[in-house]
Motif scaffolding. Structure first.
Motif, PDB file in Angstrom:
ATOM      1  N   VAL A 111       0.829  -1.218   0.000  1.00  0.00           N
ATOM      2  CA  VAL A 111       0.000   0.000   0.000  1.00  0.00           C
ATOM      3  C   VAL A 111       0.857   1.260   0.000  1.00  0.00           C
ATOM      4  O   VAL A 111       0.353   2.356   0.221  1.00  0.00           O
ATOM      5  CB  VAL A 111      -0.954  -0.007   1.208  1.00  0.00           C
ATOM      6  N   GLN A 112       2.175   1.095  -0.214  1.00  0.00           N
ATOM      7  CA  GLN A 112       3.103   2.211  -0.417  1.00  0.00           C
ATOM      8  C   GLN A 112       3.217   3.115   0.804  1.00  0.00           C
ATOM      9  O   GLN A 112       3.099   4.344   0.726  1.00  0.00           O
ATOM     10  CB  GLN A 112       2.682   3.035  -1.650  1.00  0.00           C
ATOM     11  N   VAL A 113       3.445   2.499   1.975  1.00  0.00           N
ATOM     12  CA  VAL A 113       3.751   3.265   3.187  1.00  0.00           C
ATOM     13  C   VAL A 113       5.042   2.708   3.780  1.00  0.00           C
ATOM     14  O   VAL A 113       5.430   1.571   3.508  1.00  0.00           O
ATOM     15  CB  VAL A 113       2.611   3.200   4.228  1.00  0.00           C
ATOM     16  N   ASP A 114       5.701   3.524   4.597  1.00  0.00           N
ATOM     17  CA  ASP A 114       6.957   3.125   5.223  1.00  0.00           C
ATOM     18  C   ASP A 114       6.667   2.098   6.321  1.00  0.00           C
ATOM     19  O   ASP A 114       5.928   2.388   7.267  1.00  0.00           O
ATOM     20  CB  ASP A 114       7.636   4.363   5.823  1.00  0.00           C
ATOM     21  N   PRO A 115       7.232   0.892   6.222  1.00  0.00           N
ATOM     22  CA  PRO A 115       6.910  -0.132   7.228  1.00  0.00           C
ATOM     23  C   PRO A 115       7.618   0.060   8.565  1.00  0.00           C
ATOM     24  O   PRO A 115       7.171  -0.482   9.574  1.00  0.00           O
ATOM     25  CB  PRO A 115       7.374  -1.436   6.553  1.00  0.00           C
ATOM     26  N   ASP A 116       8.730   0.811   8.598  1.00  0.00           N
ATOM     27  CA  ASP A 116       9.523   0.905   9.829  1.00  0.00           C
ATOM     28  C   ASP A 116       8.746   1.499  11.006  1.00  0.00           C
ATOM     29  O   ASP A 116       8.801   0.957  12.121  1.00  0.00           O
ATOM     30  CB  ASP A 116      10.805   1.707   9.561  1.00  0.00           C
ATOM     31  N   PRO A 117       8.016   2.638  10.840  1.00  0.00           N
ATOM     32  CA  PRO A 117       7.245   3.146  11.980  1.00  0.00           C
ATOM     33  C   PRO A 117       6.176   2.160  12.464  1.00  0.00           C
ATOM     34  O   PRO A 117       5.931   2.039  13.659  1.00  0.00           O
ATOM     35  CB  PRO A 117       6.619   4.438  11.430  1.00  0.00           C
TER      36      PRO A 117
END
Length: 279
Positions: free
Chosen positions: A81-87
């Motif tokens: 879904v094109q979001v940063d997974p780290d947070p």
């Protein structure tokens, strides 16, 4: 009439940072909707089952089968879904007791040990020994015969005998001693055919992996760093779960598996003694 703060103004301010934080599953759902994707679209793109996607979006991570797989699913869905997974992973770790420590690998069935190859007789050494003996006999005859004609005839006859004596024949079908077999593509190419042998190598990155034998006993559950390899062997079946299948190269029963795994995809695989011919 007194002027001052009301009792309501004297109450301590509440910390709403935790309440305002969007849960991990809801954040993934909102990102999916914002990207214009359905649950079916995400499941097809990531190979994560629809039921697991629904459970994660409802912040129910029990269906993942453990924290290791939950973290892998969160990373995979976040990329889809094109979001940063780290947070999201940091928030998941904070809410579920931190990142799990890798468990030690279970003892293997000596899969790395290759059976020694049986070699035939060393015919080259036998030939060299025979030639040395003949040459020594000719030299001894030449010295003993002196300078007379008979001695020269003996030397000549002995030399002719040494020259015409056939060398010990090399048995048909046997290999010379200095000929070595070409190395195979995998260190487990000589694995016994009555067992299933699986070698997992992290060639393009690191990945969490889990391996169980046919009885469900855990062989390994932990992180495989880039460049590391693990080999698993069982009498009938090896079950694998790959947290990031795109980083993994597999050899099953000495043969390379050429499946095109996607980076970040979670794969559940089962191999038997007949693989890879049967699937």
């Amino acid at each position: 009439m007194s002027i001052g703060n009301s009792p309501e103004d004297e109450r301590p301010l509440q910390d709403v940072s935790e309440e305002a934080r969007t849960p991990v599953g809801r954040a993934l759902r909102q990102a999916r909707i914002a990207a214009g994707l359905t649950v079916d679209d995400v499941s097809n793109a990531t190979r994560v089952r629809i039921a697991i996607v629904h459970a994660i979006e409802a912040d129910d991570f029990d269906a993942c089968g453990g924290a290791v797989y939950a973290r892998g699913h969160i990373r995979t869905l976040a990329k889809a879904v094109q979001v940063d997974p780290d947070p999201l992973l940091a928030q998941y770790d904070a809410e579920h007791g931190g990142r799990p420590a890798p468990t030690p690998a279970a003892p293997l069935f000596e899969a790395e040990r290759i059976r020694p190859e049986r070699r035939g007789p060393n015919w080259t050494a036998a030939m060299v020994a025979a030639i040395v003996a003949v040459v020594g006999f000719v030299g001894f005859t030449a010295v003993k015969g002196g300078d007379g004609d008979s001695g020269k005839d003996q030397v000549a006859e002995g030399a002719t005998t040494a020259t015409s004596k056939p060398a010990s024949p090399t048995p048909t079908g046997s290999k010379p001693a200095d000929e070595k077999p070409e190395p195979s593509d995998s260190a487990i190419a000589a694995a016994p055919q009555d067992k299933v042998t699986v070698r997992v190598s992290a060639v393009d990155g690191h990945s969490w992996i889990s391996a169980k034998d046919h009885n469900g006993r855990m062989l390994f559950d932990g992180l495989l760093k880039k460049g590391d390899s693990k080999t698993f062997q069982d009498s009938s079946k090896v079950n694998l779960i790959l947290g990031d299948a795109g980083a993994i190269q597999l050899y099953v029963n000495g043969k390379k598996i050429n499946d095109d795994f996607r980076p970040g995809a979670v794969e559940r695989l089962t191999y038997t003694k007949g693989d890879p011919e049967v699937g």
